[in-house]
Motif scaffolding. Structure first.
Motif, PDB file in Angstrom:
ATOM      1  N   VAL A 182       0.904  -1.380  -0.026  1.00  0.00           N
ATOM      2  CA  VAL A 182       0.017   0.075  -0.042  1.00  0.00           C
ATOM      3  C   VAL A 182       1.040   1.308  -0.158  1.00  0.00           C
ATOM      4  O   VAL A 182       0.273   2.477   0.074  1.00  0.00           O
ATOM      5  CB  VAL A 182      -1.045   0.076   1.176  1.00  0.00           C
ATOM      6  N   GLY A 183       2.002   1.265   0.087  1.00  0.00           N
ATOM      7  CA  GLY A 183       2.971   2.389   0.137  1.00  0.00           C
ATOM      8  C   GLY A 183       2.892   3.217   1.225  1.00  0.00           C
ATOM      9  O   GLY A 183       2.412   4.434   1.270  1.00  0.00           O
ATOM     10  N   LEU A 184       3.198   2.670   2.355  1.00  0.00           N
ATOM     11  CA  LEU A 184       3.128   3.376   3.722  1.00  0.00           C
ATOM     12  C   LEU A 184       3.942   4.552   3.903  1.00  0.00           C
ATOM     13  O   LEU A 184       5.109   4.515   3.477  1.00  0.00           O
ATOM     14  CB  LEU A 184       3.202   2.223   4.837  1.00  0.00           C
ATOM     15  N   SER A 185       3.610   5.719   4.501  1.00  0.00           N
ATOM     16  CA  SER A 185       4.319   6.798   4.516  1.00  0.00           C
ATOM     17  C   SER A 185       3.934   7.269   5.912  1.00  0.00           C
ATOM     18  O   SER A 185       3.295   6.777   6.743  1.00  0.00           O
ATOM     19  CB  SER A 185       4.189   7.798   3.670  1.00  0.00           C
ATOM     20  N   GLY A 186       4.994   8.072   6.562  1.00  0.00           N
ATOM     21  CA  GLY A 186       4.656   8.928   7.684  1.00  0.00           C
ATOM     22  C   GLY A 186       3.821   9.868   7.978  1.00  0.00           C
ATOM     23  O   GLY A 186       3.216  10.196   9.013  1.00  0.00           O
ATOM     24  N   ASP A 187       2.984  10.267   6.787  1.00  0.00           N
ATOM     25  CA  ASP A 187       1.957  11.033   6.826  1.00  0.00           C
ATOM     26  C   ASP A 187       0.420  10.178   6.743  1.00  0.00           C
ATOM     27  O   ASP A 187      -0.620  10.589   7.095  1.00  0.00           O
ATOM     28  CB  ASP A 187       1.695  11.601   5.404  1.00  0.00           C
ATOM     29  N   ASP A 188       0.466   8.743   6.992  1.00  0.00           N
ATOM     30  CA  ASP A 188      -0.578   7.959   7.144  1.00  0.00           C
ATOM     31  C   ASP A 188      -1.265   7.837   8.398  1.00  0.00           C
ATOM     32  O   ASP A 188      -0.589   8.158   9.711  1.00  0.00           O
ATOM     33  CB  ASP A 188      -0.191   6.659   6.435  1.00  0.00           C
ATOM     34  N   VAL A 189      -2.526   7.775   8.623  1.00  0.00           N
ATOM     35  CA  VAL A 189      -3.374   7.246   9.550  1.00  0.00           C
ATOM     36  C   VAL A 189      -3.765   5.689   9.458  1.00  0.00           C
ATOM     37  O   VAL A 189      -4.420   5.652   8.658  1.00  0.00           O
ATOM     38  CB  VAL A 189      -4.720   8.110   9.800  1.00  0.00           C
ATOM     39  N   VAL A 190      -3.002   4.842  10.204  1.00  0.00           N
ATOM     40  CA  VAL A 190      -3.175   3.397  10.236  1.00  0.00           C
ATOM     41  C   VAL A 190      -4.133   3.047  11.037  1.00  0.00           C
ATOM     42  O   VAL A 190      -3.762   3.079  12.450  1.00  0.00           O
ATOM     43  CB  VAL A 190      -1.824   2.785  10.024  1.00  0.00           C
ATOM     44  N   PRO A 253     -10.492  13.100  12.548  1.00  0.00           N
ATOM     45  CA  PRO A 253     -11.598  13.490  11.796  1.00  0.00           C
ATOM     46  C   PRO A 253     -11.603  13.234  10.479  1.00  0.00           C
ATOM     47  O   PRO A 253     -12.765  13.143   9.680  1.00  0.00           O
ATOM     48  CB  PRO A 253     -11.862  15.023  12.310  1.00  0.00           C
ATOM     49  N   GLU A 254     -10.597  13.598   9.800  1.00  0.00           N
ATOM     50  CA  GLU A 254     -10.406  13.385   8.314  1.00  0.00           C
ATOM     51  C   GLU A 254     -10.420  11.691   7.673  1.00  0.00           C
ATOM     52  O   GLU A 254     -10.659  11.763   6.646  1.00  0.00           O
ATOM     53  CB  GLU A 254      -9.138  13.927   7.966  1.00  0.00           C
ATOM     54  N   GLY A 255     -10.084  11.017   8.754  1.00  0.00           N
ATOM     55  CA  GLY A 255     -10.244   9.652   8.518  1.00  0.00           C
ATOM     56  C   GLY A 255      -8.997   8.934   8.613  1.00  0.00           C
ATOM     57  O   GLY A 255      -8.006   9.421   8.305  1.00  0.00           O
ATOM     58  N   VAL A 256      -9.296   7.587   8.322  1.00  0.00           N
ATOM     59  CA  VAL A 256      -8.069   6.707   8.380  1.00  0.00           C
ATOM     60  C   VAL A 256      -7.638   6.615   6.929  1.00  0.00           C
ATOM     61  O   VAL A 256      -8.359   6.597   5.985  1.00  0.00           O
ATOM     62  CB  VAL A 256      -8.696   5.147   8.768  1.00  0.00           C
ATOM     63  N   THR A 257      -6.185   6.434   6.616  1.00  0.00           N
ATOM     64  CA  THR A 257      -5.784   6.308   5.273  1.00  0.00           C
ATOM     65  C   THR A 257      -5.393   4.948   4.755  1.00  0.00           C
ATOM     66  O   THR A 257      -5.334   4.472   3.651  1.00  0.00           O
ATOM     67  CB  THR A 257      -4.609   7.162   5.028  1.00  0.00           C
ATOM     68  N   VAL A 258      -5.112   4.162   6.133  1.00  0.00           N
ATOM     69  CA  VAL A 258      -4.634   2.747   5.652  1.00  0.00           C
ATOM     70  C   VAL A 258      -5.380   1.682   6.703  1.00  0.00           C
ATOM     71  O   VAL A 258      -5.105   2.063   7.859  1.00  0.00           O
ATOM     72  CB  VAL A 258      -3.035   2.467   5.829  1.00  0.00           C
ATOM     73  N   PHE A 259      -6.186   0.717   6.120  1.00  0.00           N
ATOM     74  CA  PHE A 259      -6.570  -0.420   7.141  1.00  0.00           C
ATOM     75  C   PHE A 259      -5.771  -1.707   6.932  1.00  0.00           C
ATOM     76  O   PHE A 259      -6.080  -2.222   5.666  1.00  0.00           O
ATOM     77  CB  PHE A 259      -8.251  -0.512   6.807  1.00  0.00           C
TER      78      PHE A 259
END
Length: 372
Positions: A182-190, A253-259
């Protein structure tokens, strides 16, 4: 570490090798009660294989699939020796083995790729069409000795114990490969489901190493506490709070980016989908809590969410995880270390989810005391 120029080659089994070995062998398809303590011949390594004196091996859901007859493309013959992630010492080697020496401490990467197809050449050996697994499609580590092709055997540093090596060999590389997909980065919410389990705990730690914000979801207060101990920034106990999507949205509030989903629990899946941001990524590697989940395709195309399947790991990911563990950057979640003779009870505990973290079996002595 290869053979020195003046070191005579050691081919096959050393002359003082016993002819038989203790093994906990599966005698027919069914549950753990079909595992029998017996003696079997010590296997002979092929030209490209090493013989490993097993020190430790874990119990895994993959083994439960194998014993139930549900393992993918497994045409079992009995007796069959399971155990996908043995760690031990090289005791013999085939004539073509060049990178491993007798006496070297090693751990096994469970999936064995061919090493020659287009996927393998491009470092995507997790997708090799010839992929087969130690303990599933060939004998594994629930015995005193196991043979494995050289390409799936990795040296381990003195500071990494056999217990920890077995505990990480399957779960951490699998989680690492999921994040690669999925291309994880430090900006992600996991958001990690099953965050106290072996793969879940690994995912929490790897996501934190990448700098991501991590929500660990688990199935009890104790398991949620384990997820927090692994480094999760926030936790959810989805048994006491089954409708958790609102609280997750209050956290981000903006939501999860990686599940990241290692189990396919239908109830957890339904709630998590409500937490996802547009263009989020979902990655799934397991189905022992499912496997059928509901998906509204109207939601899917409108949210632009991408769903990935991931299975196994790459040689590159395995090496990275071994090195991270040796340096102290990651810590495999270990529930307990038990004698090989306790294997049936270990699988019963795994099946009933009484464990928190990996159950490791000690097959023979000789570990690094400092490593645990």
């Amino acid at each position: 570490m290869g053979r020195a120029a003046d070191e005579p080659p050691t081919v096959g089994k050393p002359v003082n090798m016993p002819r038989t070995m203790r093994a906990m062998a599966l005698m027919e398809v069914g549950g753990p009660h079909h595992i029998v303590d017996t003696n079997l011949p010590v296997p002979e390594p092929a030209a490209d294989e090493v013989l490993i004196r097993v020190r430790t091996v874990a119990v895994n859901h993959q083994d439960r699939f194998t014993m139930s007859g549900r393992a993918h493309k497994a045409n079992l013959s009995f007796p069959h020796v399971m155990g996908i992630d043995p760690s031990g010492v090289v005791a013999g080697r085939g004539s073509q083995v060049t990178s491993l020496a007798i006496g070297q401490r090693v751990v096994v990467k469970p999936p064995i790729a061919c090493g020659a197809c287009s996927f393998c050449i491009q470092d995507m050996d997790d997708s090799c069409p010839s992929l087969h697994n130690v303990g599933v499609h060939r004998w594994g580590g629930h015995a005193e000795y196991v043979t494995v092709p050289e390409r799936s055997v990795f040296p381990i540093a003195p500071g990494l114990s056999h217990v920890k090596a077995s505990a990480l060999a399957h779960s951490f590389p699998v989680a690492e490969q999921m994040f690669t997909r999925v291309g994880l980065s430090g900006d992600d919410v996991v958001l990690v489901a099953g965050a106290s389990g072996a793969i879940g705990s690994a995912a929490v730690q790897l996501a934190k190493l990448a700098g991501a914000f991590v929500i660990g979801a688990a199935g009890s207060p104790d398991r949620a506490a384990r997820a927090a101990a692994a480094g999760a920034d926030a936790t959810i106990d989805y048994t006491s709070e089954p409708d958790f999507s609102g609280r997750a949205r209050s956290l981000v509030p903006e939501g999860v980016t990686v599940f990241l989903d290692p189990a396919s629990n239908p109830q957890v899946w339904n709630e998590v989908l409500k937490t996802l941001r547009n263009r989020a990524r979902v990655v799934v590697c397991g189905s022992h809590a499912g496997p059928m989940v509901e998906l509204n395709n109207n939601w899917l195309f409108r949210s632009r969410v991408a769903i990935y399947g991931s299975s196994g790991s790459t040689r590159r990911g395995m090496r990275r995880c071994i090195d991270l563990a040796a340096a102290g950057g990651i810590r495999p979640a270990i529930d307990s270390v038990r004698p090989l003779g306790g294997i049936r009870e270990a699988y019963a505990d795994l099946g009933s989810r009484r464990n928190i973290g990996k159950i490791v079996l000690r097959v023979s002595g000789g570990d690094n005391p400092a490593g645990g």
